[in-house]
Design a protein around this motif. Sequence first.
Motif, PDB file in Angstrom:
ATOM      1  N   LYS A  24       8.450  -3.178  12.148  1.00  0.00           N
ATOM      2  CA  LYS A  24       7.659  -2.518  12.360  1.00  0.00           C
ATOM      3  C   LYS A  24       5.954  -3.215  12.052  1.00  0.00           C
ATOM      4  O   LYS A  24       5.144  -3.039  11.486  1.00  0.00           O
ATOM      5  CB  LYS A  24       6.709  -1.227  12.433  1.00  0.00           C
ATOM      6  N   ARG A  25       5.929  -4.132  12.765  1.00  0.00           N
ATOM      7  CA  ARG A  25       4.823  -5.489  12.823  1.00  0.00           C
ATOM      8  C   ARG A  25       3.598  -5.038  13.565  1.00  0.00           C
ATOM      9  O   ARG A  25       3.467  -4.652  15.294  1.00  0.00           O
ATOM     10  CB  ARG A  25       5.058  -6.851  14.118  1.00  0.00           C
ATOM     11  N   ALA A  26       2.912  -4.900  12.116  1.00  0.00           N
ATOM     12  CA  ALA A  26       1.932  -4.149  12.837  1.00  0.00           C
ATOM     13  C   ALA A  26       0.060  -4.902  13.214  1.00  0.00           C
ATOM     14  O   ALA A  26      -1.047  -5.376  13.160  1.00  0.00           O
ATOM     15  CB  ALA A  26       0.941  -3.324  12.082  1.00  0.00           C
ATOM     16  N   VAL A  27       0.564  -6.277  12.592  1.00  0.00           N
ATOM     17  CA  VAL A  27      -1.138  -7.636  13.022  1.00  0.00           C
ATOM     18  C   VAL A  27      -0.281  -8.264  14.564  1.00  0.00           C
ATOM     19  O   VAL A  27      -1.328  -8.331  15.584  1.00  0.00           O
ATOM     20  CB  VAL A  27      -1.350  -8.181  12.146  1.00  0.00           C
ATOM     21  N   GLY A  28       0.904  -8.990  14.074  1.00  0.00           N
ATOM     22  CA  GLY A  28       1.412  -9.737  15.699  1.00  0.00           C
ATOM     23  C   GLY A  28       0.325 -10.938  15.862  1.00  0.00           C
ATOM     24  O   GLY A  28       0.283 -12.095  15.060  1.00  0.00           O
TER      25      GLY A  28
ATOM     26  N   LEU B  66       0.531  -1.304   0.258  1.00  0.00           N
ATOM     27  CA  LEU B  66      -0.173   0.053   0.317  1.00  0.00           C
ATOM     28  C   LEU B  66       0.329   1.571  -0.033  1.00  0.00           C
ATOM     29  O   LEU B  66       1.480   1.661   1.146  1.00  0.00           O
ATOM     30  CB  LEU B  66      -0.848  -0.263   1.868  1.00  0.00           C
ATOM     31  N   LEU B  67       0.756   2.037  -0.782  1.00  0.00           N
ATOM     32  CA  LEU B  67       1.803   3.631  -1.298  1.00  0.00           C
ATOM     33  C   LEU B  67       0.179   4.590  -0.811  1.00  0.00           C
ATOM     34  O   LEU B  67      -0.650   4.864  -1.335  1.00  0.00           O
ATOM     35  CB  LEU B  67       2.286   3.692  -2.500  1.00  0.00           C
ATOM     36  N   ASP B  68       0.841   5.507  -0.585  1.00  0.00           N
ATOM     37  CA  ASP B  68       0.035   6.951  -0.487  1.00  0.00           C
ATOM     38  C   ASP B  68      -0.628   6.638  -1.764  1.00  0.00           C
ATOM     39  O   ASP B  68       0.666   7.170  -3.314  1.00  0.00           O
ATOM     40  CB  ASP B  68       0.782   7.803  -0.002  1.00  0.00           C
ATOM     41  N   ALA B  69      -1.875   7.989  -2.414  1.00  0.00           N
ATOM     42  CA  ALA B  69      -1.559   8.211  -3.831  1.00  0.00           C
ATOM     43  C   ALA B  69      -1.428   9.800  -3.200  1.00  0.00           C
ATOM     44  O   ALA B  69      -2.072  10.468  -2.998  1.00  0.00           O
ATOM     45  CB  ALA B  69      -3.404   7.723  -4.100  1.00  0.00           C
ATOM     46  N   GLN B  70      -1.102  10.128  -4.595  1.00  0.00           N
ATOM     47  CA  GLN B  70      -1.036  11.532  -4.601  1.00  0.00           C
ATOM     48  C   GLN B  70      -1.456  12.164  -5.884  1.00  0.00           C
ATOM     49  O   GLN B  70      -1.430  12.060  -7.315  1.00  0.00           O
ATOM     50  CB  GLN B  70       0.445  11.799  -4.913  1.00  0.00           C
ATOM     51  N   ALA B  71      -2.217  13.277  -5.327  1.00  0.00           N
ATOM     52  CA  ALA B  71      -3.367  13.542  -6.806  1.00  0.00           C
ATOM     53  C   ALA B  71      -3.260  14.914  -7.270  1.00  0.00           C
ATOM     54  O   ALA B  71      -2.728  16.131  -6.166  1.00  0.00           O
ATOM     55  CB  ALA B  71      -4.723  14.121  -5.673  1.00  0.00           C
ATOM     56  N   GLY B  72      -3.012  15.080  -8.723  1.00  0.00           N
ATOM     57  CA  GLY B  72      -2.833  16.125  -8.960  1.00  0.00           C
ATOM     58  C   GLY B  72      -3.289  16.402 -10.799  1.00  0.00           C
ATOM     59  O   GLY B  72      -2.854  15.767 -10.961  1.00  0.00           O
ATOM     60  N   GLY B  73      -3.273  17.975 -10.958  1.00  0.00           N
ATOM     61  CA  GLY B  73      -3.846  17.669 -12.439  1.00  0.00           C
ATOM     62  C   GLY B  73      -4.276  16.927 -13.089  1.00  0.00           C
ATOM     63  O   GLY B  73      -3.395  15.854 -13.942  1.00  0.00           O
TER      64      GLY B  73
ATOM     65  N   LYS C 283       2.914   2.605   2.879  1.00  0.00           N
ATOM     66  CA  LYS C 283       1.961   3.332   3.644  1.00  0.00           C
ATOM     67  C   LYS C 283       2.366   0.974   4.657  1.00  0.00           C
ATOM     68  O   LYS C 283       1.932   1.699   5.979  1.00  0.00           O
ATOM     69  CB  LYS C 283       0.737   3.012   3.161  1.00  0.00           C
ATOM     70  N   ILE C 284       2.145   0.775   4.088  1.00  0.00           N
ATOM     71  CA  ILE C 284       2.488  -1.068   4.710  1.00  0.00           C
ATOM     72  C   ILE C 284       2.207  -1.770   3.904  1.00  0.00           C
ATOM     73  O   ILE C 284       1.904  -1.945   2.973  1.00  0.00           O
ATOM     74  CB  ILE C 284       0.879  -1.338   5.982  1.00  0.00           C
ATOM     75  N   VAL C 285       3.382  -3.170   4.594  1.00  0.00           N
ATOM     76  CA  VAL C 285       3.159  -4.081   2.960  1.00  0.00           C
ATOM     77  C   VAL C 285       2.505  -5.406   4.370  1.00  0.00           C
ATOM     78  O   VAL C 285       3.392  -5.925   5.189  1.00  0.00           O
ATOM     79  CB  VAL C 285       5.281  -4.093   3.595  1.00  0.00           C
TER      80      VAL C 285
ATOM     81  N   GLU D  78       0.407 -10.879   8.256  1.00  0.00           N
ATOM     82  CA  GLU D  78       1.526  -9.757   9.003  1.00  0.00           C
ATOM     83  C   GLU D  78       1.556  -8.423   8.160  1.00  0.00           C
ATOM     84  O   GLU D  78       1.302  -8.657   7.362  1.00  0.00           O
ATOM     85  CB  GLU D  78       2.726 -10.349   9.465  1.00  0.00           C
ATOM     86  N   GLY D  79       1.514  -7.621   8.817  1.00  0.00           N
ATOM     87  CA  GLY D  79       1.829  -6.248   7.644  1.00  0.00           C
ATOM     88  C   GLY D  79       3.021  -5.615   8.289  1.00  0.00           C
ATOM     89  O   GLY D  79       2.677  -5.643   9.778  1.00  0.00           O
ATOM     90  N   PHE D  80       3.235  -4.833   7.212  1.00  0.00           N
ATOM     91  CA  PHE D  80       4.564  -4.119   7.961  1.00  0.00           C
ATOM     92  C   PHE D  80       4.559  -3.040   8.304  1.00  0.00           C
ATOM     93  O   PHE D  80       4.244  -2.343   6.677  1.00  0.00           O
ATOM     94  CB  PHE D  80       6.221  -4.863   7.669  1.00  0.00           C
ATOM     95  N   ALA D  81       4.289  -1.676   8.726  1.00  0.00           N
ATOM     96  CA  ALA D  81       4.292  -0.640   8.921  1.00  0.00           C
ATOM     97  C   ALA D  81       5.340   0.344   8.353  1.00  0.00           C
ATOM     98  O   ALA D  81       6.760  -0.079   8.757  1.00  0.00           O
ATOM     99  CB  ALA D  81       3.605   0.290  10.333  1.00  0.00           C
ATOM    100  N   GLY D  82       4.795   0.761   6.798  1.00  0.00           N
ATOM    101  CA  GLY D  82       5.880   1.596   6.888  1.00  0.00           C
ATOM    102  C   GLY D  82       7.036   0.778   5.544  1.00  0.00           C
ATOM    103  O   GLY D  82       8.243   1.002   4.922  1.00  0.00           O
TER     104      GLY D  82
END
Lengths: 165, 165
Positions: free
Chosen positions: B133-137, B87-94, B103-105, B124-128
């Motif tokens: 950085k385990r987000a589920v564990g 998951l990646l941030d979405a950058q909107a413009g034009g 954001k997370i893997v 599992e989820g790896f933040a950033g």
Amino acid sequence: MRTIFAVLGLAFGLSALASDAAPAAFPEVPYPSGYRDWRHVKTMLIEDGHPLYASFGGIHHLYANPKAMKGYAGGRFPDGAVIVFDLLDAQAGGNAITEGARKIVGVMHKDSKKYAATGGWGFEGFAGGDPQKRAVGAAAASACFDCHAAQKAHDYVFSTPRGGE
Amino acid sequence: MRTIFAVLGLAFGLSALASDAAPAAFPEVPYPSGYRDWRHVKTMLIEDGHPLYASFGGIHHLYANPKAMKGYAGGRFPDGAVIVFDLLDAQAGGNAITEGARKIVGVMHKDSKKYAATGGWGFEGFAGGDPQKRAVGAAAASACFDCHAAQKAHDYVFSTPRGGE
């Protein structure tokens, strides 16, 4: 990046011209067989209102074969490097956008001798991803290379991988 | 697909709980090293207004290793199959949307014995995208598998590749 779209858009617009041509009088670019197993470099979405929406609206992914990845890393792309621009329809609904049918498979293929007239790169687009439906054909020089020439310092390639990848 | 997000969203919400735990009392899921060279299965964009926007807004890609591709093709995923939700941030413009920071893997990792308690899959989820950085564990069972259990007929996997691929 946008310049790539502009170039491909022009090429796409000239597809009728290309397909009217008799036996190929230009060095053909092979269909990039197996590109869906290549490295996914990056993705972008072109929405309604964008100047290139008519030609390139939708979700597109860039894929690179191993030799093209060496080019991204080192700045010079070896012969055999291939970059694919895979354009899919974007289906919007429920505040989400998903992938639809394939619109075109654009290709840059490096071969210093074969494509010497266009910086060592062959340019082509396959409508709907069909290897038989060439959308650029003999128009590569005027439709693609004239613009890519500005990127000579980067071996005529506009795209770069995401930072850190 | 949405159910996956719901599950991951729940897991993400429980990340504080997981990180408070002392030495891991659960079978850890390894970070999916090299996943960016795996097959890119599909992509989706979650926009503002979507119920899962807070947790999963942005552009996400699904990647599968060769064993996971066998699972998609045959319906049963062999041990060693790994699916990544990037998951990646979405950058909107034009009137275009491009990819931003990671954001997370999210990961599903098949090991019938190690993860027997959760259908043979580790979650599992790896933040950033940070392997540390385990987000589920330890929360995988309640946060992930309770929902994936409904997909038992498809070996607990929600996603499918695009048609014809």
